[in-house]
Enzyme design. Structure first.
Site, PDB file in Angstrom:
ATOM      1  CG  ASP A 140      -1.919  -1.129   1.079  1.00 39.56           C
ATOM      2  OD1 ASP A 140      -1.881  -2.092   0.695  1.00 39.56           O
ATOM      3  OD2 ASP A 140      -2.948  -0.761   1.639  1.00 39.56           O
ATOM      4  CE  LYS A 203      -5.083   2.090   2.393  1.00 39.81           C
ATOM      5  NZ  LYS A 203      -4.138   1.267   3.098  1.00 39.81           N
ATOM      6  CE  LYS A 239      -7.029  -0.949   2.740  1.00 37.76           C
ATOM      7  NZ  LYS A 239      -5.765  -1.271   2.993  1.00 37.76           N
TER       8      LYS A 239
END
Lengths: 303, 486
Positions: A140, A203, A239
């Protein structure tokens, strides 16, 4: 600072109308989710959670507890799924990896000088390499919001492309930190940059900035994913992270995914929740649906 | 240990039925006429059935008013006018505020009955029709004692008895649109609801009685076209307010020619929704969906013609088709239903006729491949592509969930095509550029133009049309004028 326009981006981003986005989101929240749809949705939410701890105070002990929770969300209920992943700092990847061995639960590591991203590229590369060497299943990364806001889109694009190159087949989630971007038009632009630079997931947030994930921001990102799919025929994941703490709001997100992208995206392969508190509220609702009784929060483990 | 789920085994996720309970809807087996503050039997002794168009089940039977009944109603209204026009304006306002609050209190019952009787989705009757009806009473209650300020120096006075004839697409809301400004200005009313959807107007009559509204101030006579004609032709009527088809509007216009009756006519439409290449496409698509499928397309200002700039045509169509798949069509009482039942068999046949015209004229048809209930009247949300300006589906009002899609290349061409219609009620413009919006809104010949949104209504905003879409305005300050003499 001067905004540069010469970018190698393959597309120009469409405009976004905030009022229209908010109206659409209000319609998702008015869907009525009942009975078996609710149970199934709650389980789906649980299976999509990236159970997260990202604190300076994280210790192996804390991470081990979190991993156990990921594999055994609530053993009093028999047919529950595990969460999708646990999400930790690179220094905790090894601990988590060992705990989760054989469970199928993934280990996601934040990297690239998370959460601010204020480090030179070589430091970001080293950070990511370390996480990969430790065995992270997913990375991430954060984008350079400062550069983005200066209009240096090519810089942002190249950085993501570089990290994706390091990751190879390891899935890369690109955190836009939408709370720092300022407008939905910018959210859309950052989404397109990330998708075309090689993100497997986009995300919303690090969880360190407020506001974190919101429905309008998530809808704009889902629409970017839809356009990317329409243009390239390649699916990409989403996400939302931070700020989603109730089962009810998580179900609204599922409605949004279903009606914006379609049911193909309703799996943890393509949709995740970055959350720490959400899991227990989902478990509480599942127990309520099964028994008709709300248990006190003390019946659910806090990890 | 819990099971790790990576596969798609959970992904089929459909909304379970979530029906609103019918038990709150207190529907009597038979309704009489509401004249002079009480319910009275029709002099003809005749009744007609009202059905639920989603199931074809009979809900109740409704009195049929003839000329004698209309005469009684007009006389009651005339008698009440002498009192109602004289009481202090702030007292009139109190009644209107009371009515507004009582509608709010009975929202659920009104919403359920509106859905049962008309086929519209409960989420629309609950979130749109009933709240907006209450808001119209609130808004005009505020004007009742401020007419001198609304029209300074013009000495506004009420007209007398207003004959009001309303359509079946927004039964309660249209009643509120008509009754609230009329009463605020000191007029009295004889109102006829549409014959397929009389129930909420009759429930409103019960509410007026419960609110102690003086007898005869509002009279509700039910029936079909003949009853309407009796109102229009009655010499005791000072003003006609009609919402409905252009065809009937023309008949009314002829009938009152040479009399002193004033009129406002809110008639049909064939609105253009225009998408430019710089538009926020996803929100524009959502606006188009809302513009044509809201209330099954039974909306006079429905965005039934879509003009897309050629450069974004394929993208818009792809997204439109994709979005149509997530529309929930079915039981109107289900809280998740987006598109409900067609209001009546007659309207169903009209829409089917136009679907045939579209196909026969060579347009390409696309529809949402959803399952439809076996009973009742249903039409799938439908698009027509490759539509020519000369096709009937592009020229005539269908009043159903049917969208005719055309393309254009330049602003001038888009504008010309959009204005090339006998109607002129509403239009929509989708572009990110503010200057383009202002340029177009001055040139589109339509009473209402929405920019980057569609089907927005507010009691403070006037609504009405050009050309064959009628004349006169309802809502806002402008909505007071047709009920006053200066």
């Amino acid at each position: 600072m001067k905004k540069t326009t010469n970018t190698l981006l393959p597309i120009s981003s469409p405009t976004v109308d905030q009022v229209g986005v908010e109206e659409r989101c209000a319609k998702f929240t008015s869907r009525s989710i009942k009975t078996e749809t609710k149970i199934q949705g709650l389980k789906m939410v649980l299976s999509m959670i990236d159970l997260t701890t990202l604190e300076g105070a994280d210790t192996p002990g804390k991470v081990k507890q979190l991993c156990y929770k990921a594999m055994h969300p609530h053993d009093a209920v028999s047919d529950l799924p595990t969460t999708a992943a646990v999400c930790v700092y690179p220094s905790m990847v090894k601990v988590a990896k060992k705990e989760l061995e054989g469970s199928g639960v993934k280990v996601a590591a934040v990297s690239t000088a998370f959460p601010s991203g204020q480090a030179p590229l070589n430091v970001k590369i080293a950070d990511t390499k370390f996480a990969l060497d430790q065995g992270a299943d997913e990375i991430d990364m954060v984008i350079s919001r400062g550069k983005f806001l200066c209009g240096e889109y090519q810089f942002v694009f190249d950085e993501i492309a570089k990290i994706k190159e390091l990751c190879g087949n390891i899935r890369l989630k690109v955190i836009l930190e939408t709370g720092e971007l300022g407008s939905l038009d910018d959210v859309r632009k950052a989404s397109d940059i990330a998708l075309y630079a090689g993100a497997d997931f986009i995300k919303t947030s690090t969880g360190k900035i407020s506001p974190a994930a919101t429905m309008p921001v998530t809808l704009v990102m889902l629409e970017a994913i839809k356009d990317f799919y329409f243009k390239t025929n390649k699916m990409r994941g989403m996400k939302p992270a931070g700020g989603i703490s109730t089962a009810k709001s998580a179900l609204h997100y599922l409605v949004m995914v279903k009606e914006t992208l379609g049911e193909e995206w309703l799996t943890n392969e393509w949709f995740r929740f970055g959350a720490s508190r959400l899991a227990n509220d989902v478990l509480m609702q599942i127990v309520k649906q099964k028994t008709g009784i709300y248990h006190s929060v003390d019946y659910f483990s806090k990890d | 240990m819990a099971k790790n789920i990576k596969t798609k085994e959970l992904t089929e996720w459909n909304y379970a039925p979530a029906p609103e309970s019918k038990s709150i809807a207190n529907i009597a087996p038979r309704y009489e006429l509401f004249i002079d503050g009480g319910f009275v039997k029709p002099s003809s002794g005749r009744y007609f059935s009202t059905i639920n168009p989603a199931t074809e089940e009979k809900l109740s039977e409704i009195a049929e008013a003839n000329e004698n009944d209309v005469d009684k109603a007009v006389k009651a209204a005339r008698k009440a006018f002498t009192i109602w026009s004289k009481i202090p304006a702030k007292e009139r306002a109190k009644y209107l505020y009371r009515i507004a609050r009582m509608i709010q209190e009975r929202t659920r019952e009104f919403a359920v009955i509106e859905t049962l009787d008309g086929g519209k989705p409960i989420k629309e009757s609950r979130d749109f029709d009933v709240p907006l009806a209450a808001n119209h009473f609130f808004y005009y209650a505020g004007w009742a004692d401020k007419l001198e300020y609304a029209f300074p120096g013009k000495n506004p006075k009420p007209l007398g008895v207003a004959g009001q004839i309303i359509p079946w697409n927004f039964p309660l809301l249209m009643a509120a649109w008509k009754i609230a400004p009329a009463l605020a200005c000191g007029n009295t009313v004889v109102l006829k609801p549409a014959e397929t959807t009389s129930l909420t107007a009759l429930k409103l009559a019960e509410l007026f009685r419960d609110a102690d509204l003086p007898a005869g101030v509002v009279n509700i006579v039910t029936g079909a076209g003949k009853t309407g004609a009796a109102i229009v032709n009655h010499p005791g009527i000072d003003k006609i307010a009609f919402t409905g088809s252009t065809q009937v509007g023309k008949i009314i216009q002829k009938a009152i020619a040479g009399t002193n009756k004033k009129a406002t006519l809110e008639l049909g439409g064939k609105a253009a929704n225009i998408i430019f290449e710089d538009a926020p496409i996803d929100q524009a698509v959502e606006g188009v969906i809302n513009g044509i499928f809201f209330n099954q397309g039974h909306v006079c200002c429905a965005g039934s013609r879509l003009f897309v700039q050629e450069s974004v045509f394929s993208e818009v169509i792809k997204k439109l088709k994709h979005r149509m798949k997530s529309l929930q069509v079915g039981n109107p009482l289900d809280k998740n239903t987006d598109v409900g039942a067609i209001n009546s068999k007659e309207q169903y046949q009209t829409i089917c006729k136009y679907l045939e015209y579209g196909v026969k004229d060579g347009a390409e048809i696309f529809f949402h491949s959803c399952e439809l209930p076996k009973k009742g009247y249903w039409v799938r949300p439908t698009l027509f592509l490759n539509v020519a300006q000369s096709h009937r589906i592009a020229q005539e009002e269908i009043f159903g969930p049917v969208l005719a899609v055309q393309t254009f290349r330049t602003i001038a061409e888009g504008l010309e095509k959009a204005n090339n219609t006998p109607f002129g009620l509403s239009a929509g413009v989708w572009t990110d550029k503010g200057s383009k919006i202002f340029n177009l809104t001055t040139k589109l010949r339509a009473g209402v133009v929405w920019a980057n949104t569609y089907n927005k209504f507010d009691p403070t905003s006037p609504f009405g049309g050009y050309k064959e879409s009628g004349f006169g305005r309802e809502g806002g300050l402008h909505g007071l004028m047709p009920y006053l003499t200066f």
